[in-house]
Write a protein that holds these residues in place. Sequence first.
Motif, PDB file in Angstrom:
ATOM      1  N   LEU A   1     -14.515 -23.153  20.618  1.00 22.69           N
ATOM      2  CA  LEU A   1     -15.971 -23.023  20.665  1.00 22.69           C
ATOM      3  C   LEU A   1     -16.571 -23.843  19.534  1.00 22.69           C
ATOM      4  O   LEU A   1     -16.087 -23.798  18.401  1.00 22.69           O
ATOM      5  CB  LEU A   1     -16.448 -21.577  20.491  1.00 22.69           C
ATOM      6  N   THR A   2     -17.596 -24.586  19.857  1.00 21.41           N
ATOM      7  CA  THR A   2     -18.344 -25.274  18.818  1.00 21.41           C
ATOM      8  C   THR A   2     -19.716 -25.624  19.360  1.00 21.41           C
ATOM      9  O   THR A   2     -20.020 -25.353  20.524  1.00 21.41           O
ATOM     10  CB  THR A   2     -17.582 -26.516  18.308  1.00 21.41           C
ATOM     11  N   GLY A   3     -20.553 -26.195  18.500  1.00 20.60           N
ATOM     12  CA  GLY A   3     -21.893 -26.529  18.966  1.00 20.60           C
ATOM     13  C   GLY A   3     -22.719 -27.242  17.925  1.00 20.60           C
ATOM     14  O   GLY A   3     -22.243 -27.531  16.826  1.00 20.60           O
TER      15      GLY A   3
ATOM     16  N   ARG B   1     -27.053 -27.818  16.525  1.00 18.86           N
ATOM     17  CA  ARG B   1     -28.462 -27.415  16.620  1.00 18.86           C
ATOM     18  C   ARG B   1     -29.262 -28.529  17.301  1.00 18.86           C
ATOM     19  O   ARG B   1     -29.142 -29.686  16.890  1.00 18.86           O
ATOM     20  CB  ARG B   1     -29.052 -27.250  15.223  1.00 18.86           C
TER      21      ARG B   1
ATOM     22  N   MET C   1     -21.709 -25.299  22.739  1.00 21.91           N
ATOM     23  CA  MET C   1     -22.976 -24.584  22.744  1.00 21.91           C
ATOM     24  C   MET C   1     -24.102 -25.386  22.095  1.00 21.91           C
ATOM     25  O   MET C   1     -23.932 -25.952  21.024  1.00 21.91           O
ATOM     26  CB  MET C   1     -22.768 -23.292  21.949  1.00 21.91           C
TER      27      MET C   1
ATOM     28  N   ALA D   1     -27.115 -24.887  20.070  1.00 19.83           N
ATOM     29  CA  ALA D   1     -27.499 -23.735  19.244  1.00 19.83           C
ATOM     30  C   ALA D   1     -29.008 -23.713  19.016  1.00 19.83           C
ATOM     31  O   ALA D   1     -29.487 -23.882  17.896  1.00 19.83           O
ATOM     32  CB  ALA D   1     -26.720 -23.751  17.928  1.00 19.83           C
TER      33      ALA D   1
ATOM     34  N   GLN E   1     -30.245 -20.804  16.728  1.00 19.60           N
ATOM     35  CA  GLN E   1     -30.027 -21.123  15.305  1.00 19.60           C
ATOM     36  C   GLN E   1     -31.016 -22.182  14.836  1.00 19.60           C
ATOM     37  O   GLN E   1     -31.517 -22.114  13.708  1.00 19.60           O
ATOM     38  CB  GLN E   1     -28.592 -21.606  15.078  1.00 19.60           C
TER      39      GLN E   1
ATOM     40  N   GLN F   1     -23.663 -17.020  13.582  1.00 23.77           N
ATOM     41  CA  GLN F   1     -22.623 -18.002  13.903  1.00 23.77           C
ATOM     42  C   GLN F   1     -21.266 -17.304  14.116  1.00 23.77           C
ATOM     43  O   GLN F   1     -20.472 -17.709  14.963  1.00 23.77           O
ATOM     44  CB  GLN F   1     -22.538 -19.065  12.803  1.00 23.77           C
TER      45      GLN F   1
ATOM     46  N   ASP G   1     -21.368 -16.133  17.587  1.00 26.35           N
ATOM     47  CA  ASP G   1     -21.101 -17.232  18.532  1.00 26.35           C
ATOM     48  C   ASP G   1     -19.601 -17.445  18.711  1.00 26.35           C
ATOM     49  O   ASP G   1     -19.101 -17.624  19.823  1.00 26.35           O
ATOM     50  CB  ASP G   1     -21.670 -18.566  18.016  1.00 26.35           C
ATOM     51  N   ILE G   2     -18.914 -17.460  17.595  1.00 21.64           N
ATOM     52  CA  ILE G   2     -17.488 -17.812  17.614  1.00 21.64           C
ATOM     53  C   ILE G   2     -16.653 -16.671  18.197  1.00 21.64           C
ATOM     54  O   ILE G   2     -15.800 -16.882  19.063  1.00 21.64           O
ATOM     55  CB  ILE G   2     -17.014 -18.186  16.186  1.00 21.64           C
TER      56      ILE G   2
ATOM     57  N   VAL H   1     -15.451 -28.719  13.854  1.00 21.85           N
ATOM     58  CA  VAL H   1     -16.783 -28.934  13.274  1.00 21.85           C
ATOM     59  C   VAL H   1     -16.694 -29.941  12.138  1.00 21.85           C
ATOM     60  O   VAL H   1     -15.604 -30.356  11.730  1.00 21.85           O
ATOM     61  CB  VAL H   1     -17.377 -27.626  12.691  1.00 21.85           C
TER      62      VAL H   1
ATOM     63  N   GLN I   1     -19.489 -27.181   7.725  1.00 24.71           N
ATOM     64  CA  GLN I   1     -19.439 -25.873   8.385  1.00 24.71           C
ATOM     65  C   GLN I   1     -18.306 -24.977   7.873  1.00 24.71           C
ATOM     66  O   GLN I   1     -18.163 -23.838   8.322  1.00 24.71           O
ATOM     67  CB  GLN I   1     -19.298 -26.049   9.899  1.00 24.71           C
TER      68      GLN I   1
END
Length: 362
Positions: free
Chosen positions: A6-8, A10, A42, A44, A47, A137, A140-141, A151, A155
């Motif tokens: 999972l990552t994302g 903004r 994702m 974000a 966020q 966050q 999210d993870i 990331v 991060q």
Amino acid sequence: MSKIILTGDRPTGKLHIGHYVGSIKRRVELQNSGEYDETFIMIADAQALTDNADTPEKVRQNIVEVALDYLSCGLDPKISTLFIQSQIPELCELSFYYMNLVTVSRLQRNPTVKSEIQMRNFEASIPVGFFTYPISQAADITAFKATTVPVGEDQLPMLEQTKEIVRRFNMIYDEVLVEPDVLLSENKACLRLPGTDGKAKMSKSLNNCIYLSDTEDDVKKKIMNMFTDPNHIRVDDPGQVEGNPVFIYLDAFAKPEHFAEYFPDYQNLSEVKEHYSRGGLGDVKIKRFLNNVLQEELAPIRARRKEYEKDIPAVYEILRKGSEKAEAVAAQTLSEVKRAMRINYFEDMDYINEQSKKFTNK
Ligand code: TRP
């Protein structure tokens, strides 16, 4: 155990080549490696709103920009689930419960939050939502039981915070959450690509970014105007390689085969660097080489973007389907979390019967 990514990002602006080498390129490689059971990417937006509450239109407009950037880099909706954070209400619920596991002083010590507060001149007027975004966050993870979070280096403190929350939750309640591992780029130059002006970071407000969506001409202009060694005035002067953004970009992007093709006087980057340090190699030559290297990397990205731009409703449909799938996964985790926290009252018939006995035997 499943391997889950999972990552994302903004959606506060279009993505630039710093995002690309720092993380997105790697995500595409991981996606295509076939080693992962699921890949969640994702956008974000929730966020992004933590420090853009008064500019929602900016966030809204950048959803499709970031989606196009993802798709054009090769994230494939047939393999990866692309979704929008705000469309997954379960993430808010998880955050609310995790808030009880984190202290104010722990958040104040988070180096990323600290430097962001400084950067935005927030000081005493930090929005509570912004201050607590490391907690969201973590939601999210953990909602996706991610094992791997690719990331950028900035991060790392978020991942530390997430691991602490996971450990605390699992210790107090039950082993429900999964501790994630961070995945950083192995190439040091990719960890933090400076701006074209030589400033430490690419940032829209500094106007020093090369965007993935820039035209060929834009990219060329930006490269030819790049900051180099200010003391390298005449070609014969010795030049400084260290900290010189043109060389940092080459460290990040140049591949062995580029030399024969675009810079046949040299076999590799060390030879170029040596000549530059010694004196006698002009900035323009190196910038032309960098331009060729970068255009080669960006051309397929640009071509794919053009295709996706032809059908924007289809891009939103990808995000809608992705968000639906993501929500189902997050809902499953939330139900496990609530069970572990003993707040699953209506599912727990044994508990209801026990209570019933207590009252009827009075
Ligand atoms: N904080 C990340 C950024 O600023 C975006 C983000 C939100 C994220 N939630 C995440 C990244 C979960 C990785 C995992 O770009």
